[in-house]
Write a protein that holds these residues in place. Structure first.
Motif, PDB file in Angstrom:
ATOM      1  N   CYS A   2       0.842  -1.197   0.000  1.00  0.00           N
ATOM      2  CA  CYS A   2       0.000   0.000   0.000  1.00  0.00           C
ATOM      3  C   CYS A   2       0.880   1.252   0.000  1.00  0.00           C
ATOM      4  N   LEU A   3       1.913   1.251   0.833  1.00  0.00           N
ATOM      5  CA  LEU A   3       2.816   2.402   0.878  1.00  0.00           C
ATOM      6  C   LEU A   3       3.541   2.590  -0.453  1.00  0.00           C
ATOM      7  N   VAL A   4       3.953   1.483  -1.052  1.00  0.00           N
ATOM      8  CA  VAL A   4       4.624   1.557  -2.357  1.00  0.00           C
ATOM      9  C   VAL A   4       3.704   2.237  -3.372  1.00  0.00           C
ATOM     10  N   LYS A   5       2.431   1.836  -3.384  1.00  0.00           N
ATOM     11  CA  LYS A   5       1.491   2.421  -4.341  1.00  0.00           C
ATOM     12  C   LYS A   5       1.268   3.903  -4.059  1.00  0.00           C
ATOM     13  N   MET A   6       1.285   4.287  -2.792  1.00  0.00           N
ATOM     14  CA  MET A   6       1.127   5.713  -2.456  1.00  0.00           C
ATOM     15  C   MET A   6       2.217   6.552  -3.113  1.00  0.00           C
ATOM     16  N   THR A   7       3.437   6.042  -3.107  1.00  0.00           N
ATOM     17  CA  THR A   7       4.553   6.815  -3.672  1.00  0.00           C
ATOM     18  C   THR A   7       4.497   6.868  -5.190  1.00  0.00           C
ATOM     19  N   GLU A   8       3.670   6.011  -5.799  1.00  0.00           N
ATOM     20  CA  GLU A   8       3.544   5.994  -7.260  1.00  0.00           C
ATOM     21  C   GLU A   8       2.452   6.933  -7.748  1.00  0.00           C
ATOM     22  N   GLN A   9       1.663   7.489  -6.819  1.00  0.00           N
ATOM     23  CA  GLN A   9       0.546   8.347  -7.196  1.00  0.00           C
ATOM     24  C   GLN A   9       0.982   9.802  -7.300  1.00  0.00           C
ATOM     25  N   ASP A  10       0.187  10.576  -8.051  1.00  0.00           N
ATOM     26  CA  ASP A  10       0.431  12.018  -8.131  1.00  0.00           C
ATOM     27  C   ASP A  10       0.049  12.658  -6.805  1.00  0.00           C
ATOM     28  N   GLY A  11       0.993  13.309  -6.186  1.00  0.00           N
ATOM     29  CA  GLY A  11       0.702  13.968  -4.917  1.00  0.00           C
ATOM     30  C   GLY A  11       0.638  12.968  -3.787  1.00  0.00           C
ATOM     31  N   ILE A  12       1.759  12.757  -3.108  1.00  0.00           N
ATOM     32  CA  ILE A  12       1.826  11.774  -2.026  1.00  0.00           C
ATOM     33  C   ILE A  12       1.065  12.292  -0.808  1.00  0.00           C
ATOM     34  N   ASP A  13       0.224  11.441  -0.242  1.00  0.00           N
ATOM     35  CA  ASP A  13      -0.531  11.779   0.967  1.00  0.00           C
ATOM     36  C   ASP A  13       0.339  11.459   2.178  1.00  0.00           C
ATOM     37  N   ASN A  14       1.019  12.479   2.702  1.00  0.00           N
ATOM     38  CA  ASN A  14       1.948  12.246   3.810  1.00  0.00           C
ATOM     39  C   ASN A  14       1.249  11.694   5.047  1.00  0.00           C
ATOM     40  N   GLY A  15      -0.001  12.099   5.263  1.00  0.00           N
ATOM     41  CA  GLY A  15      -0.726  11.590   6.422  1.00  0.00           C
ATOM     42  C   GLY A  15      -0.841  10.082   6.398  1.00  0.00           C
ATOM     43  N   SER A  16      -1.249   9.533   5.261  1.00  0.00           N
ATOM     44  CA  SER A  16      -1.368   8.073   5.128  1.00  0.00           C
ATOM     45  C   SER A  16       0.007   7.407   5.148  1.00  0.00           C
ATOM     46  N   MET A  17       1.007   8.079   4.573  1.00  0.00           N
ATOM     47  CA  MET A  17       2.371   7.530   4.593  1.00  0.00           C
ATOM     48  C   MET A  17       2.861   7.361   6.031  1.00  0.00           C
ATOM     49  N   PHE A  18       2.648   8.369   6.855  1.00  0.00           N
ATOM     50  CA  PHE A  18       3.075   8.281   8.258  1.00  0.00           C
ATOM     51  C   PHE A  18       2.364   7.133   8.976  1.00  0.00           C
ATOM     52  N   LEU A  19       1.066   6.979   8.711  1.00  0.00           N
ATOM     53  CA  LEU A  19       0.305   5.900   9.360  1.00  0.00           C
ATOM     54  C   LEU A  19       0.836   4.531   8.950  1.00  0.00           C
ATOM     55  N   ALA A  20       1.146   4.369   7.650  1.00  0.00           N
ATOM     56  CA  ALA A  20       1.704   3.100   7.169  1.00  0.00           C
ATOM     57  C   ALA A  20       3.064   2.844   7.808  1.00  0.00           C
ATOM     58  N   CYS A  21       3.891   3.886   7.865  1.00  0.00           N
ATOM     59  CA  CYS A  21       5.221   3.742   8.481  1.00  0.00           C
ATOM     60  C   CYS A  21       5.099   3.384   9.956  1.00  0.00           C
ATOM     61  N   ASP A  22       4.213   4.083  10.679  1.00  0.00           N
ATOM     62  CA  ASP A  22       4.027   3.790  12.104  1.00  0.00           C
ATOM     63  C   ASP A  22       3.603   2.343  12.311  1.00  0.00           C
TER      64      ASP A  22
ATOM     65  N   PHE B  11       9.481  -1.935  -0.974  1.00  0.00           N
ATOM     66  CA  PHE B  11       9.142  -1.105   0.176  1.00  0.00           C
ATOM     67  C   PHE B  11      10.320  -0.197   0.554  1.00  0.00           C
ATOM     68  N   LEU B  12      11.510  -0.772   0.595  1.00  0.00           N
ATOM     69  CA  LEU B  12      12.705  -0.003   0.919  1.00  0.00           C
ATOM     70  C   LEU B  12      12.938   1.101  -0.118  1.00  0.00           C
ATOM     71  N   ASN B  13      12.790   0.730  -1.391  1.00  0.00           N
ATOM     72  CA  ASN B  13      12.930   1.730  -2.469  1.00  0.00           C
ATOM     73  C   ASN B  13      11.921   2.868  -2.313  1.00  0.00           C
ATOM     74  N   ALA B  14      10.674   2.505  -1.970  1.00  0.00           N
ATOM     75  CA  ALA B  14       9.616   3.507  -1.840  1.00  0.00           C
ATOM     76  C   ALA B  14       9.918   4.491  -0.710  1.00  0.00           C
ATOM     77  N   LEU B  15      10.452   3.986   0.397  1.00  0.00           N
ATOM     78  CA  LEU B  15      10.810   4.863   1.511  1.00  0.00           C
ATOM     79  C   LEU B  15      11.887   5.865   1.113  1.00  0.00           C
ATOM     80  N   VAL B  16      12.877   5.375   0.379  1.00  0.00           N
ATOM     81  CA  VAL B  16      13.956   6.255  -0.081  1.00  0.00           C
ATOM     82  C   VAL B  16      13.397   7.306  -1.051  1.00  0.00           C
ATOM     83  N   THR B  17      12.513   6.862  -1.937  1.00  0.00           N
ATOM     84  CA  THR B  17      11.880   7.789  -2.888  1.00  0.00           C
ATOM     85  C   THR B  17      11.075   8.862  -2.160  1.00  0.00           C
ATOM     86  N   TRP B  18      10.280   8.435  -1.188  1.00  0.00           N
ATOM     87  CA  TRP B  18       9.454   9.372  -0.418  1.00  0.00           C
ATOM     88  C   TRP B  18      10.314  10.421   0.283  1.00  0.00           C
ATOM     89  N   ALA B  19      11.393   9.959   0.932  1.00  0.00           N
ATOM     90  CA  ALA B  19      12.273  10.888   1.645  1.00  0.00           C
ATOM     91  C   ALA B  19      12.893  11.910   0.701  1.00  0.00           C
TER      92      ALA B  19
END
Length: 624
Positions: free
Chosen positions: A481-501, A524-532
């Protein structure tokens, strides 16, 4: 036949005359010409008389021109309206700028008339103008026009021809006027329409009450619009309270279910536009005694919504799984699904309102009491339990795709975000199924998992919640789910934080769970690096780095570089992320970031020798 036709030539000659007496005589003949319905003749009559004389005749009839006796003024008014209504039956004439310009004058006649015949003529004329052109419809939005028309409606006799014509005009305007590109001045006219309709909705006890309800929902249920902004900017207004009174009347009385649904939709619209706390705001209205106390109003809306949800869930389950399939069945299912979505949205807003009220308990501005909050929570628990039963039914029938199932997952997630341990056993048994639910347009589950993240980020703080997630490898679904979030236009940081937590909590309690370093892990690891890399926010840097530090403790640099989905460039970005987080100054009052930095430092010390490239980069910039 030709001999009996209206003498058009004589009529035109009189209308073109220089003296008012000639024009008046011509108008008397013109009335017959217009009744004959010859569009070409009507146009000739209009061109001959011109709009200026007709406007002057109206002004004379309204007493705005000096001279003339009372009975003469009324005769002029009747003649002008009769001729204009006849002329406006030709759409080309009704759309003419000269005719459109008289809308405010005719509205003034409506506001002052006590003669039903004159009022009927006015509404017919106004409807013809509104139908004929966009300019004609938008003319009604000029200052004061709507007020003059609508405020008279509450005085019209129920069941009369006048009220029928008035309602038809109102409905025409509501459906024809588009607010998206309106000027501020015209938007003010639309707010007048809303406030006038709200008053009719509150004070009338006739069929017009339901007409007003339908028009209000049509105006207010549109997606975010400039009208909503203007309504929000208005000072505390009586119209909000009028709508509350109208909703109360509908929900407290025996009316058909469809009307109650409209009233509940209107409540949802009001909460959407003015905020969830609109439902619990205290209000006082001078011109009606039917204001329900706040606590009773909150419970009335909630209980009405709960009843409708229970009925719809039962009917949907029957139609989907037990009845024979026909085109009528499909349409019935679609309609019930739409109604259910409205009710779920309303209940979701009520959940937020109850949460706000609970968090401000004891505050001076608190408007609902603790017993009401507890009553609401008890009712919400029962409804969420019914929704979970609906999902269980879908699971038993092998159904996991559909917008109704996705909406059910959303309302469950919204409630569990506030009460994560409510319906604990049912939720635990259904969580894997909820993770598999797809919306009608989804190719794989995504939103159903997003809806559960607020609850998951809380229950995984305890070992039992982590065991539930591990029981069906749900942590992998969260990672995907987190990986897909990073692939979308406009990352929803709120949902990203919840997934990470959720994953941080899970890994902190993973003692009995083996997390394989597979393709899911690498993505997943790649997505985290991309998000950061998309944000300079310290919260993003620290959260992503903390989770990366925990993940790479499970593997080695050599193994990661042997994977086709992980390369030296990603390793370089990962190294930079670790450096940024170690260099981050953590505020003294930010306990979360302090803990994250502790995890990063302790993790780095454990795995640094297994990641020589990362260690080399870190040593150049930071002393750990």
């Amino acid at each position: 036949m030709a001999a009996s036709a209206p003498p058009l030539d004589d009529c035109l000659r009189l209308l073109r005359g220089e003296r008012d007496e000639q024009k008046l005589a011509g108008l008397l003949v013109a009335a017959n010409v217009c009744r004959a319905g010859d569009a070409d003749a009507v146009r000739k009559v209009y061109d001959a008389v011109g709009p200026r004389f007709l406007r002057r005749l109206l002004n004379t009839g309204l007493g705005k021109v000096e001279g003339g006796k009372e009975e003469e003024r009324e005769a002029y008014l009747r003649l002008a309206l009769t001729v204009l209504a006849g002329l406006a039956r030709a759409p080309e004439v009704a759309a003419d700028e000269g005719v459109v310009s008289i809308v405010p004058l005719v509205a003034e006649v409506v506001s002052k008339s006590v003669d039903p015949a004159i009022t009927e003529e006015c509404f017919e004329l106004l409807s013809l103008i509104a139908i004929a052109s966009e300019d004609g419809a938008y003319k009604f939005c000029e200052p004061g026009v709507i007020d003059m028309i609508y405020l008279q409606i509450s005085n019209l006799p129920d069941g009369s021809k006048c009220i029928e014509l008035a309602i038809n005009l109102m409905q025409l305007l509501v459906h024809k006027l588009k607010v998206d590109n309106m000027s501020v001045e015209k938007l003010q006219g639309m707010t007048s329409m809303v406030t006038c309709l709200a008053r009719l909705f509150a004070v009338l006890h006739t069929a017009v009450k339901f007409d007003a309800l339908h028009m209000l929902t049509a105006l207010l249920s549109q997606k975010e619009s400039p009208l909503h902004d203007l309504l929000r900017s208005m000072p505390a207004s009586i119209w909000e309270s009028h709508i509350r009174v109208g909703i109360t009347a509908i929900l407290q009385n025996r009316v058909v279910s469809s009307e109650k649904l409209h009233a509940l939709l209107l409540a949802e619209c009001m909460m959407s536009i003015l905020g969830e706390d609109w439902l619990s705001e205290d209000c006082k209205i001078q011109d009606t005694q039917n204001v329900l106390p706040v606590d009773k109003f909150v419970l009335l809306v909630l209980e009405s919504a709960r009843i409708e949800v229970a009925v719809l869930l039962n009917e949907l389950a029957y139609l989907k799984y037990e009845s024979s399939k026909t085109s009528e069945t499909d349409e019935a299912i679609s309609q019930k699904q739409r109604n259910l979505a409205i009710l779920f949205s309303l209940i979701e807003r009520i959940v937020k309102m109850i949460s706000n009220a609970s968090s401000s308990e004891g505050a001076p501005n608190q408007t609902i009491c603790e017993s009401t909050i507890m009553q609401a929570i008890t009712g919400l628990n029962e409804t969420i339990s019914l929704v979970l039963d609906f999902l269980q039914d879908a699971k038993d029938h092998g159904q996991r795709k559909g917008d109704d199932l996705l909406a059910a997952a959303r309302i469950v997630g919204s409630y569990l975000a506030e009460a994560p341990y409510a319906c604990k056993e049912k939720t635990k048994n259904l969580l894997d199924f909820i993770f598999s639910i797809e919306g009608q347009d989804e190719s794989r589950p995504f939103y159903s998992i997003c809806f559960m993240l607020p609850m998951l980020s809380q229950i995984t703080m305890e070992p039992d919640g982590c065991r539930t997630l591990a029981s069906f490898c749900g942590y992998k679904a969260v990672m995907d789910c987190l990986v897909k979030m990073t692939e979308q236009d406009g990352i929803d940081n709120g949902s990203m934080f919840l997934a990470c937590d959720t994953i941080i909590n899970f890994m902190s309690n993973r003692k009995s769970v083996h997390i394989p370093v597979d393709s899911c892990f690498i993505r997943f690891l790649n997505a985290l690096v991309t998000w950061a890399g998309t944000s300079n926010a310290s919260s993003v840097t620290m959260t992503a780095s903390c989770l990366c530090a925990m993940l790479i403790d499970l593997t080695s640099e050599e193994f990661l570089l042997s994977c086709s989905e992980f390369d030296a460039k990603t390793l370089g970005s990962l190294s930079e992320l670790i450096v940024r987080s170690l260099q981050q100054d953590v505020p003294d009052d930010d306990g979360e970031q302090f803990n994250q930095k502790q995890v990063i430092v302790s993790g780095y010390r454990r795995w640094a020798d297994r990641f020589p490239h990362v260690k080399n980069v870190v040593d150049k910039h930071v002393s750990v």
